[in-house]
Scaffold this motif. Structure first.
Motif, PDB file in Angstrom:
ATOM      1  N   ILE A 154       0.865  -1.179   0.000  1.00 14.00           N
ATOM      2  CA  ILE A 154       0.000   0.000   0.000  1.00 14.00           C
ATOM      3  C   ILE A 154       0.902   1.229   0.000  1.00 14.00           C
ATOM      4  CG2 ILE A 154      -1.857   1.224   1.153  1.00 14.00           C
ATOM      5  CD1 ILE A 154      -2.652  -1.371   2.506  1.00 14.00           C
ATOM      6  N   VAL A 155       0.774   2.049  -1.033  1.00 12.67           N
ATOM      7  CA  VAL A 155       1.663   3.197  -1.181  1.00 12.67           C
ATOM      8  C   VAL A 155       0.846   4.468  -1.366  1.00 12.67           C
ATOM      9  CG1 VAL A 155       3.482   1.767  -2.179  1.00 12.67           C
ATOM     10  CG2 VAL A 155       1.876   2.950  -3.696  1.00 12.67           C
ATOM     11  N   LYS A 156       1.531   5.596  -1.195  1.00 11.30           N
ATOM     12  CA  LYS A 156       0.896   6.900  -1.359  1.00 11.30           C
ATOM     13  C   LYS A 156       1.747   7.732  -2.307  1.00 11.30           C
ATOM     14  CE  LYS A 156      -0.487  11.223  -0.126  1.00 11.30           C
ATOM     15  NZ  LYS A 156       0.321  12.440   0.074  1.00 11.30           N
ATOM     16  N   ALA A 157       1.105   8.321  -3.324  1.00  8.31           N
ATOM     17  CA  ALA A 157       1.811   9.149  -4.298  1.00  8.31           C
ATOM     18  C   ALA A 157       1.133  10.514  -4.395  1.00  8.31           C
ATOM     19  CB  ALA A 157       1.843   8.474  -5.662  1.00  8.31           C
ATOM     20  N   TRP A 158       1.838  11.443  -5.000  1.00 11.11           N
ATOM     21  CA  TRP A 158       1.308  12.790  -5.206  1.00 11.11           C
ATOM     22  C   TRP A 158       0.294  12.787  -6.353  1.00 11.11           C
ATOM     23  CZ3 TRP A 158       3.841  16.670  -8.860  1.00 11.11           C
ATOM     24  CH2 TRP A 158       3.156  17.903  -8.834  1.00 11.11           C
ATOM     25  N   LYS A 159       0.719  12.279  -7.493  1.00  4.68           N
ATOM     26  CA  LYS A 159      -0.156  12.191  -8.650  1.00  4.68           C
ATOM     27  C   LYS A 159      -0.144  10.776  -9.208  1.00  4.68           C
ATOM     28  CE  LYS A 159      -0.269  16.812 -10.763  1.00  4.68           C
ATOM     29  NZ  LYS A 159       0.022  17.556 -12.020  1.00  4.68           N
ATOM     30  N   GLY A 160      -1.254  10.402  -9.803  1.00  2.00           N
ATOM     31  CA  GLY A 160      -1.332   9.132 -10.503  1.00  2.00           C
ATOM     32  C   GLY A 160      -2.312   9.264 -11.645  1.00  2.00           C
ATOM     33  N   ASP A 161      -2.249   8.315 -12.577  1.00  2.25           N
ATOM     34  CA  ASP A 161      -3.234   8.326 -13.653  1.00  2.25           C
ATOM     35  C   ASP A 161      -4.036   7.035 -13.641  1.00  2.25           C
ATOM     36  OD1 ASP A 161      -1.779   6.352 -15.006  1.00  2.25           O
ATOM     37  OD2 ASP A 161      -0.843   7.760 -16.400  1.00  2.25           O
ATOM     38  N   VAL A 185      -0.250  -7.692  -4.753  1.00  2.00           N
ATOM     39  CA  VAL A 185      -1.250  -6.706  -5.159  1.00  2.00           C
ATOM     40  C   VAL A 185      -0.803  -5.358  -4.609  1.00  2.00           C
ATOM     41  CG1 VAL A 185      -3.646  -5.926  -4.921  1.00  2.00           C
ATOM     42  CG2 VAL A 185      -3.138  -8.370  -5.186  1.00  2.00           C
ATOM     43  N   THR A 186      -0.654  -4.376  -5.491  1.00  2.08           N
ATOM     44  CA  THR A 186      -0.230  -3.047  -5.063  1.00  2.08           C
ATOM     45  C   THR A 186      -1.398  -2.076  -5.159  1.00  2.08           C
ATOM     46  OG1 THR A 186       2.100  -3.366  -5.633  1.00  2.08           O
ATOM     47  CG2 THR A 186       1.294  -1.101  -5.580  1.00  2.08           C
ATOM     48  N   ILE A 187      -1.641  -1.390  -4.049  1.00  2.00           N
ATOM     49  CA  ILE A 187      -2.715  -0.401  -3.935  1.00  2.00           C
ATOM     50  C   ILE A 187      -2.075   0.975  -3.794  1.00  2.00           C
ATOM     51  CG2 ILE A 187      -4.644   0.402  -2.520  1.00  2.00           C
ATOM     52  CD1 ILE A 187      -4.865  -2.577  -1.546  1.00  2.00           C
ATOM     53  N   ALA A 188      -2.500   1.911  -4.619  1.00  2.00           N
ATOM     54  CA  ALA A 188      -1.941   3.263  -4.571  1.00  2.00           C
ATOM     55  C   ALA A 188      -3.050   4.271  -4.295  1.00  2.00           C
ATOM     56  CB  ALA A 188      -1.244   3.606  -5.878  1.00  2.00           C
ATOM     57  N   GLU A 189      -2.826   5.107  -3.289  1.00  2.00           N
ATOM     58  CA  GLU A 189      -3.702   6.254  -3.081  1.00  2.00           C
ATOM     59  C   GLU A 189      -2.933   7.504  -3.487  1.00  2.00           C
ATOM     60  OE1 GLU A 189      -3.844   7.712   1.315  1.00  2.00           O
ATOM     61  OE2 GLU A 189      -4.189   5.538   1.392  1.00  2.00           O
ATOM     62  N   VAL A 190      -3.609   8.416  -4.162  1.00  2.00           N
ATOM     63  CA  VAL A 190      -2.934   9.593  -4.710  1.00  2.00           C
ATOM     64  C   VAL A 190      -3.710  10.849  -4.335  1.00  2.00           C
ATOM     65  CG1 VAL A 190      -1.964   8.293  -6.637  1.00  2.00           C
ATOM     66  CG2 VAL A 190      -4.154   9.441  -6.936  1.00  2.00           C
ATOM     67  N   GLU A 191      -2.984  11.957  -4.300  1.00  2.00           N
ATOM     68  CA  GLU A 191      -3.644  13.231  -4.015  1.00  2.00           C
ATOM     69  C   GLU A 191      -4.399  13.755  -5.225  1.00  2.00           C
ATOM     70  OE1 GLU A 191      -1.249  16.159  -1.910  1.00  2.00           O
ATOM     71  OE2 GLU A 191       0.115  14.567  -1.288  1.00  2.00           O
ATOM     72  N   GLU A 192      -3.906  13.431  -6.412  1.00  2.00           N
ATOM     73  CA  GLU A 192      -4.564  13.877  -7.635  1.00  2.00           C
ATOM     74  C   GLU A 192      -4.542  12.753  -8.658  1.00  2.00           C
ATOM     75  OE1 GLU A 192      -4.236  17.331 -11.111  1.00  2.00           O
ATOM     76  OE2 GLU A 192      -2.973  17.460  -9.319  1.00  2.00           O
ATOM     77  N   LEU A 193      -5.705  12.408  -9.171  1.00  2.00           N
ATOM     78  CA  LEU A 193      -5.834  11.349 -10.161  1.00  2.00           C
ATOM     79  C   LEU A 193      -6.233  11.964 -11.502  1.00  2.00           C
ATOM     80  CD1 LEU A 193      -5.814   8.256 -10.659  1.00  2.00           C
ATOM     81  CD2 LEU A 193      -8.263   8.260 -10.115  1.00  2.00           C
ATOM     82  N   VAL A 194      -5.432  11.674 -12.535  1.00  2.00           N
ATOM     83  CA  VAL A 194      -5.685  12.236 -13.862  1.00  2.00           C
ATOM     84  C   VAL A 194      -5.876  11.108 -14.863  1.00  2.00           C
ATOM     85  CG1 VAL A 194      -4.354  14.311 -13.327  1.00  2.00           C
ATOM     86  CG2 VAL A 194      -3.217  12.385 -14.452  1.00  2.00           C
ATOM     87  N   GLU A 195      -6.291  11.469 -16.056  1.00  2.00           N
ATOM     88  CA  GLU A 195      -6.489  10.461 -17.091  1.00  2.00           C
ATOM     89  C   GLU A 195      -5.149   9.964 -17.634  1.00  2.00           C
ATOM     90  OE1 GLU A 195      -9.331   9.060 -18.086  1.00  2.00           O
ATOM     91  OE2 GLU A 195     -10.321  10.221 -16.498  1.00  2.00           O
ATOM     92  N   ALA A 196      -5.151   8.740 -18.127  1.00  2.00           N
ATOM     93  CA  ALA A 196      -3.942   8.179 -18.735  1.00  2.00           C
ATOM     94  C   ALA A 196      -3.475   9.070 -19.883  1.00  2.00           C
ATOM     95  CB  ALA A 196      -4.219   6.778 -19.251  1.00  2.00           C
ATOM     96  N   GLY A 197      -2.165   9.340 -19.914  1.00  2.00           N
ATOM     97  CA  GLY A 197      -1.599  10.193 -20.944  1.00  2.00           C
ATOM     98  C   GLY A 197      -1.350  11.611 -20.502  1.00  2.00           C
ATOM     99  N   GLU A 198      -1.894  11.999 -19.336  1.00  2.00           N
ATOM    100  CA  GLU A 198      -1.714  13.376 -18.858  1.00  2.00           C
ATOM    101  C   GLU A 198      -0.411  13.581 -18.100  1.00  2.00           C
ATOM    102  OE1 GLU A 198      -4.986  15.420 -17.043  1.00  2.00           O
ATOM    103  OE2 GLU A 198      -6.473  14.204 -18.105  1.00  2.00           O
ATOM    104  N   LEU A 199       0.193  12.506 -17.612  1.00  2.00           N
ATOM    105  CA  LEU A 199       1.469  12.630 -16.907  1.00  2.00           C
ATOM    106  C   LEU A 199       2.615  12.634 -17.912  1.00  2.00           C
ATOM    107  CD1 LEU A 199       0.995  10.132 -13.927  1.00  2.00           C
ATOM    108  CD2 LEU A 199       0.692  12.618 -13.889  1.00  2.00           C
TER     109      LEU A 199
END
Length: 233
Positions: A154-161, A185-199
């Motif tokens: 279980i991890v925490k990131a700033w941004k994810g898509d 199984v890896t679970i990620a919680e992010v502060e901001e979730l964007v669409e694929a291709g935006e990062l």
């Protein structure tokens, strides 16, 4: 592409059951998966083995799980800020495996790389080496340490898509990247979730191939474990 996005922490941790081995990212209170920890406390799962650099503090982070007696074993590097952890350790309620910090990180990385074990000079000749195989390479002794075998990371990131790619910010890029590689199984919680291709692909720290579930978290406290400031003269 399989949809990796889930509605929130409770759905993300839905199949974490009693007796599970869980990696939790972060260093001190920096970059910890706050939402998932809260969900685990609410779910009330027991007898967990937790792999984490530290055990949080009494009223935050993994410390909340310790308060509810949810943790059977802690595998950590540093545990000095948690009085409840100390009490449970000394009373025999909690099993503890202390590991040199570099060894902890490398055992995570080895799991992500599909390596069964590593050799490290850290801990040779100390209590850390008790019961472990020692090999000599070019005149120097090394301990054999096994890669971790964790059911969940279980991890925490700033941004994810929505494809699961992750970007960490500043110091939160600590144990999160190596743990994200290492869970079944890896679970990620992010502060901001964007669409694929935006990062920006050049800025991605964890490729989405490692991430199975992702959601946008909320209400992050981002506490500071030890606030140190310089006073004006």
């Amino acid at each position: 592409m399989i949809n990796k996005v889930v509605s929130g922490a409770e759905e993300a941790i839905r199949d974490i059951e009693n007796g599970t081995t869980v990696m939790l990212g972060g260093f001190g209170l920096c970059g910890i998966p706050e939402n998932c920890i809260t969900a685990l406390v609410k779910k009330g799962v027991k007898n967990l083995t937790c792999i984490s650099n530290n055990a949080g503090i009494d009223d935050f982070g993994i410390g909340l799980m310790l308060q509810q007696r949810q943790v059977k074993k802690m595998i950590s590097s540093y545990v000095g800020e948690n009085a409840e952890f100390e009490r449970q350790l000394l009373s025999g309620e909690l099993e503890v495996e202390l590991i040199p910090q570099g060894t902890l990180a490398t055992r995570c990385m080895a799991a992500g790389y599909g390596m069964p074990a590593i050799f490290t000079p850290a801990g040779v000749g100390t209590e850390v080496a008790e019961g472990k195989e020692v090999r000599n390479f070019d005149g120097k002794d090394y301990l054999m340490e096994y890669a971790f075998d964790a059911d969940f990371a279980i991890v925490k990131a700033w941004k994810g898509d929505t494809a699961g790619n992750l970007v960490y910010r500043s110091t939160s890029r600590n144990f999160n990247p190596v743990m994200a590689m290492a869970g079944k199984v890896t679970i990620a919680e992010v502060e901001e979730l964007v669409e694929a291709g935006e990062l920006d692909p050049d800025q991605i720290h964890t490729p989405g191939v490692y991430v199975h579930r992702i959601f946008q978290g909320a209400d992050y406290e981002k506490r500071i474990e030890q606030r140190t400031v310089r006073t004006k003269n």
